[in-house]
Every structure is written in structure tokens, then in C-alpha cells.
Design a protein around this motif. Structure first.
Motif, PDB file in Angstrom:
ATOM      1  N   LEU A   1      60.841  79.819  40.855  1.00 28.14           N
ATOM      2  CA  LEU A   1      61.203  81.106  40.505  1.00 28.14           C
ATOM      3  C   LEU A   1      62.761  81.140  40.595  1.00 28.14           C
ATOM      4  N   VAL A   2      63.425  80.509  42.072  1.00 29.76           N
ATOM      5  CA  VAL A   2      64.524  80.826  42.378  1.00 29.76           C
ATOM      6  C   VAL A   2      65.659  79.846  41.742  1.00 29.76           C
TER       7      VAL A   2
ATOM      8  N   MET B   1      66.166  74.583  48.162  1.00 29.48           N
ATOM      9  CA  MET B   1      65.051  75.578  48.791  1.00 29.48           C
ATOM     10  C   MET B   1      63.867  74.659  48.579  1.00 29.48           C
ATOM     11  N   LYS B   2      63.015  74.717  49.918  1.00 27.60           N
ATOM     12  CA  LYS B   2      61.662  74.462  49.805  1.00 27.60           C
ATOM     13  C   LYS B   2      60.469  75.642  50.238  1.00 27.60           C
TER      14      LYS B   2
ATOM     15  N   MET C   1      65.471  87.309  44.669  1.00 29.78           N
ATOM     16  CA  MET C   1      65.287  88.245  45.905  1.00 29.78           C
ATOM     17  C   MET C   1      64.073  88.208  46.624  1.00 29.78           C
ATOM     18  N   MET C   2      63.172  88.646  46.116  1.00 28.38           N
ATOM     19  CA  MET C   2      61.907  88.965  47.040  1.00 28.38           C
ATOM     20  C   MET C   2      61.230  87.679  47.334  1.00 28.38           C
ATOM     21  N   PRO C   3      61.350  86.631  46.486  1.00 30.84           N
ATOM     22  CA  PRO C   3      60.670  85.284  46.536  1.00 30.84           C
ATOM     23  C   PRO C   3      61.317  84.441  47.695  1.00 30.84           C
ATOM     24  N   GLY C   4      62.672  84.734  47.659  1.00 29.58           N
ATOM     25  CA  GLY C   4      63.565  83.990  48.638  1.00 29.58           C
ATOM     26  C   GLY C   4      63.674  84.575  49.760  1.00 29.58           C
ATOM     27  N   GLN C   5      63.428  86.045  49.787  1.00 31.21           N
ATOM     28  CA  GLN C   5      63.436  86.584  51.361  1.00 31.21           C
ATOM     29  C   GLN C   5      61.943  86.339  51.837  1.00 31.21           C
ATOM     30  N   THR C   6      61.059  86.127  51.075  1.00 37.95           N
ATOM     31  CA  THR C   6      59.660  86.138  51.515  1.00 37.95           C
ATOM     32  C   THR C   6      59.511  84.673  52.105  1.00 37.95           C
TER      33      THR C   6
ATOM     34  N   GLY D   1      65.910  81.277  38.122  1.00 40.62           N
ATOM     35  CA  GLY D   1      66.552  82.632  38.362  1.00 40.62           C
ATOM     36  C   GLY D   1      68.049  82.455  38.567  1.00 40.62           C
ATOM     37  N   THR D   2      68.367  81.608  39.375  1.00 43.03           N
ATOM     38  CA  THR D   2      69.724  81.200  39.617  1.00 43.03           C
ATOM     39  C   THR D   2      70.287  80.642  38.298  1.00 43.03           C
ATOM     40  N   PHE D   3      69.745  79.908  37.590  1.00 44.85           N
ATOM     41  CA  PHE D   3      70.443  79.358  36.303  1.00 44.85           C
ATOM     42  C   PHE D   3      70.762  80.394  35.277  1.00 44.85           C
TER      43      PHE D   3
END
Length: 488
Positions: free
Chosen positions: A346-347, A479-480, A388-393, A350-352
């Protein structure tokens, strides 16, 4: 050390309880937090009405938003201490009752001063509600199921402020500004009643020692930072005003002393060792960029739509509605995808998408169709939901249970501060771009030159946004998926 181990064991025992009814707890929390956060942007298109009603200037009425962000920025860091002094039930009911009292005061305020006091009380309740919701999910759901739950949090934290201007525009168009607060009251009262019946305590009350000096330093540090950056757009002097640079300098000194003190205390108010977790640190930087982008765009776009494009306040709010709705729909979906595939799925895309959207925003002009603005804003809000939420989780999953209150407090504090900084930074860049353009024309007062100047300013602000988006994409590549540790 032994007491910490006992506390962590107790918390883990709490997490394993299977007789807790999760749905009623989540309903009561989500309803309360949704309408509390909605208030952060609900007044955005009501300022002209409020200025006319109370006979105040734009710089004065702006305090209704500045003070809200200031109080939230001060209280969120202290929440890590409060959640260890009071039960979940006590914290939530106390915060919601405080928020409701503030809402009633705002709805019937006869003077601007009383309206501002009501906003301060509202903000105090909101500042405590956000960490309560985050901590409850961390304690209620195991790591492999948190994505979907945190997706619902994303719906609240991002969808609520996103649709605030739209709801405000609709209410202002048909009714008096006081209905902005009257509209919220039934929902907040329902949340209190529902929570009183169904909300159970989920945490262990340990009542750690209260370090007064740490609270003072935290208040000066985080509060001063929000105040300083929020004050930039209030006067003509901008960054050069003593109110701005002195606040920021004092806050930086206070934050340095606060962090130094927390690292030395056996029972810190805010545990900064959470940053030893690499994914938590990476996530924090990503979230700062997302909040700066979201909050600044939510102000710049309505200004541009109502300025050169001559949209009404209602039309500008409606133009932002599709993006807000898509963001709300995407947040729970992103949470479920995270549970199955992890954050990278997702991340990274999403950033792309964020990079592409920001690049396209740098090319907007008065000739750009309204549909293009709606489309770009919609993709922007989808990208933010994917990050936002996937990264935060993922970042919080790397922390042990004893650090959950500290991790959520750190993230939510920095999100609040970065929102204020983002607004100040991008508005400042936009204003500078406008001024530079007008210096090069013969008649700065001519309408076409004013429109072109604002276009130049908006393009300049999104050029800086593009740089931040590229940074976020590079960070996303590192990210991993995290695994819950036994200690840190």
C-alpha cells in the motif's frame, strides 16, 4: 525493571481476554472521536459569518482554529501519563463530557470571548479522545488484526476533517452558524450514553509519579511550536514577528530539555526510546509529511477555488467532498489489505500516486477545469489513506505493549504539530510567490494580475509539496512488515 515486566505481563493478559465485546466499544469510541475531530475544520467556511456577528477581525477569528490546535498539541503528549492514572472508561467519559460542555457553550455563546472559551474546552476533550481510541485498538486487537481496526481509525481521523468544510458550507447556506455546534450535540450525547453502558476498562492503572517539570516543559515545547507556526499567517510581519520567532525558539529549547529529562527519568511522561524501533521512526517521518500535505492542501485549494476560480464557499466545500468520501471508503479497505499483504503493498504505490498528484498540482492555473481539481484532490486523499493508517499500524506493531501509550502519544503529537507547521509553511510559500509575482507587474491591483499572482503562489507551494512527496516515496522503499517484539 521488574515492575515494568509485571506491568507488561498484566497488559498482555488484558489483551488475551476473549470475553470483551469489541463492537460496542468501537462504536462508542468512533462516534465520539469522529464528531470531536470534525470540529477542527467545521468552522473553516464560517469565519466571515462569525466576524460579522461579533465584529472581530480575521486575525482574531483565526484563534478559534489556532487555539484548538494549540490545546490538542499540549494535551496529547500528557495523555501517555493520564492513561496510566485513569481507566479507559473514566478517560473517555470525562473527555466526551468536557467536549459536550464546550459544544454547548459555543452553540449559545453571546460573545466572541465565550465562544473562544467553548472552543478551548472542546479542544481539551478532543486532545484526550484521540490517544484513547488509538490505545484501545492496540490493546483490543492482536497485531495481525489491527490493520482493519486502524482503517476505521483512519476513516475517523482523516475523513472527519476532510468533510468538515462541506458540512459547514451546507449548514451555513441554510441555517445560522450556531447550528454547526447544535448539529454535533445529539451525536456527542449519544456517544456518552452508549459508552456509559458498553465501554469497559482495557488498561492497567499504575499511577506513576507525576513529574511537574516535565509537564511544564512539554507544554512550553509542543504548545509553543504549534502557537508559533500557527501565528505566522495572522499578521503582516510573518516570520519576522517576535511572536513567531520567539515562540519557536523557546519551544525548541523547552523540547530539548524535555527530551533530555525524559531519557533520564525512570518513569518518563513520554518514552522517546520508541524511536529505537526503525519502522516506528520511518513511519513517524512519513506521517509528518502526510499531515503537512493534507492540512495545507485543505486550506490552499478552497482559497484558490474561492479566489481566482470564483467558487462560492458551498461550491468549494462540495468540490472537496468526493476526495473526502473516497478517503473514508479507502481507509478501512487499506486496513484489510494491510492485514493480508503488509505495508509495502500500500505505502509504496500510495507515495508514488502522491508524487504524481503533486507534480500535476504544480501545473494548475485559472484555465484548469474544476473537474481536474476534484480529480486531483480525490487521488490525493486516496494516496493519503493508503499511507497513513497502514504505515502507522506497522510502526506501532514494532513496539512492546508497555510502550503503546507512548508510541500513540508521540505519533499523534507530531501529527498535530506537523499539521500546524504544514499550514504555515505552505501558506507562507504561497504568499511569497504571490508577492514576487506582483512586484514584476505594472498594476498590482488589476484583477487579472491578482489571479495570476495567486496561481504563481499556489504552484510554488505545490512545488515544495512535490519535494516532500518524493522524500516520502524514497522512505517507503525501505518499509518492511514488523513483528511484535518482546522488549525494546
Amino acid at each position: 525493571m521488574q515492575s515494568n515486566n509485571i506491568e507488561e505481563s498484566n497488559i498482555e493478559t488484558e489483551i488475551k481476554h476473549t470475553d470483551i465485546k469489541k463492537l460496542p466499544i468501537m462504536i462508542s469510541l468512533l462516534i465520539g472521536v469522529f464528531f470531536a475531530i470534525l470540529n477542527e475544520t467545521l468552522l473553516n467556511v464560517a469565519y466571515l459569518d462569525l466576524m460579522a456577528t461579533f465584529g472581530v477581525t480575521a486575525s482574531t477569528v483565526q484563534w478559534l482554529t489556532t487555539s484548538f490546535m494549540l490545546i490538542v498539541g499540549v494535551l496529547v503528549p500528557i495523555s501517555a501519563l493520564l492513561v496510566r492514572w485513569f481507566t479507559t472508561r473514566q478517560m473517555f467519559l470525562g473527555a466526551m463530557i468536557m467536549f459536550t460542555i464546550g459544544t454547548i457553550i459555543c452553540a449559545f455563546a453571546p460573545t466572541f470571548s465565550l465562544l473562544l472559551i467553548g472552543r478551548l474546552i472542546q479542544a481539551a476533550g478532543t486532545g484526550l479522545l484521540i490517544p484513547i481510541l488509538m490505545n484501545t485498538i492496540l490493546f483490543l486487537y492482536p497485531p495481525e488484526k489491527r490493520g482493519a481496526a486502524m482503517g476505521m481509525v483512519g476513516l475517523v481521523i482523516m475523513f472527519a476533517p476532510a468533510i468538515g468544510p462541506t458540512i459547514s458550507g451546507l449548514i451555513i447556506e441554510a441555517l445560522d452558524w450556531r447550528w454547526l455546534f447544535i448539529f454535533v450535540l445529539p451525536f456527542s450525547l449519544f456517544s456518552i450514553g452508549f459508552a456509559f453502558v458498553y465501554l469497559k476498562n482495557l488498561t492497567i492503572v499504575t499511577k506513576p509519579r507525576v513529574d511537574v517539570l516535565s509537564i511544564i516543559l512539554s507544554t512550553l515545547g509542543f504548545g509553543g511550536l504549534v502557537f508559533g507556526f500557527s501565528s505566522i499567517g495572522e499578521g503582516e510581519a510573518g516570520w519576522s514577528h517576535p511572536e513567531v520567532y520567539l515562540s519557536i525558539i523557546i519551544s525548541i529549547i523547552a523540547l530539548f530539555l524535555f527530551i533530555t529529562r525524559q531519557l533520564k527519568l525512570k518513569e518518563p511522561i513520554l518514552e522517546f526510546r520508541v524511536f529505537k524501533s526503525p519502522m516506528f521512526s520511518l513511519t513517524t517521518v512519513l506521517l509528518i509529511i502526510m499531515m503537512m500535505t493534507m492540512f495545507s492542501t485543505m486550506i490552499i485549494l478552497p482559497m484558490y477555488l474561492q479566489g481566482p476560480l470564483a467558487f462560492s464557499a458551498l461550491a468549494a466545500g462540495l468540490a472537496l467532498l468526493p476526495g473526502g468520501v473516497l478517503n473514508g471508503i479507502m481507509s478501512p479497505i487499506a486496513g484489510k489489505i494491510f492485514d493480508r499483504f503488509g505495508p509495502r503493498f500500500l505505502v509504496i504505490p500510495g507515495t508514488f500516486i502522491l508524487v504524481v498528484v503533486m507534480a500535476l498540482f504544480t501545473q494548475v492555473s485559472t484555465d484548469t477545469s474544476a473537474y481536474v481539481f476534484i480529480l486531483l484532490h480525490s487521488f490525493l486523499m486516496i494516496a493519503i489513506a493508503m499511507v497513513m493508517m497502514p504505515g502507522q499500524t506497522n510502526g506501532l506493531n514494532q513496539l512492546p505493549p508497555t510502550y503503546y501509550p507512548h508510541g500513540t502519544a508521540v505519533i499523534n503529537t507530531l501529527m498535530q504539530v506537523s499539521g500546524a507547521i504544514g499550514i504555515a509553511l505552505f501558506i507562507g510559500i504561497m504568499s511569497s510567490g504571490q508577492a514576487s509575482y506582483l512586484e514584476g507587474v505594472n498594476d498590482p491591483s488589476e484583477p487579472i494580475n491578482i489571479s495570476n499572482a495567486m496561481t504563481a503562489g499556489v504552484q510554488a507551494s505545490f512545488q515544495v509539496g512535490l519535494i516532500f512527496a518524493i522524500i516520502s516515496f524514497i522512505l517507503a522503499l525501505f518499509m518492511k512488515r514488523t513483528v511484535l517484539p518482546k522488549s525494546i
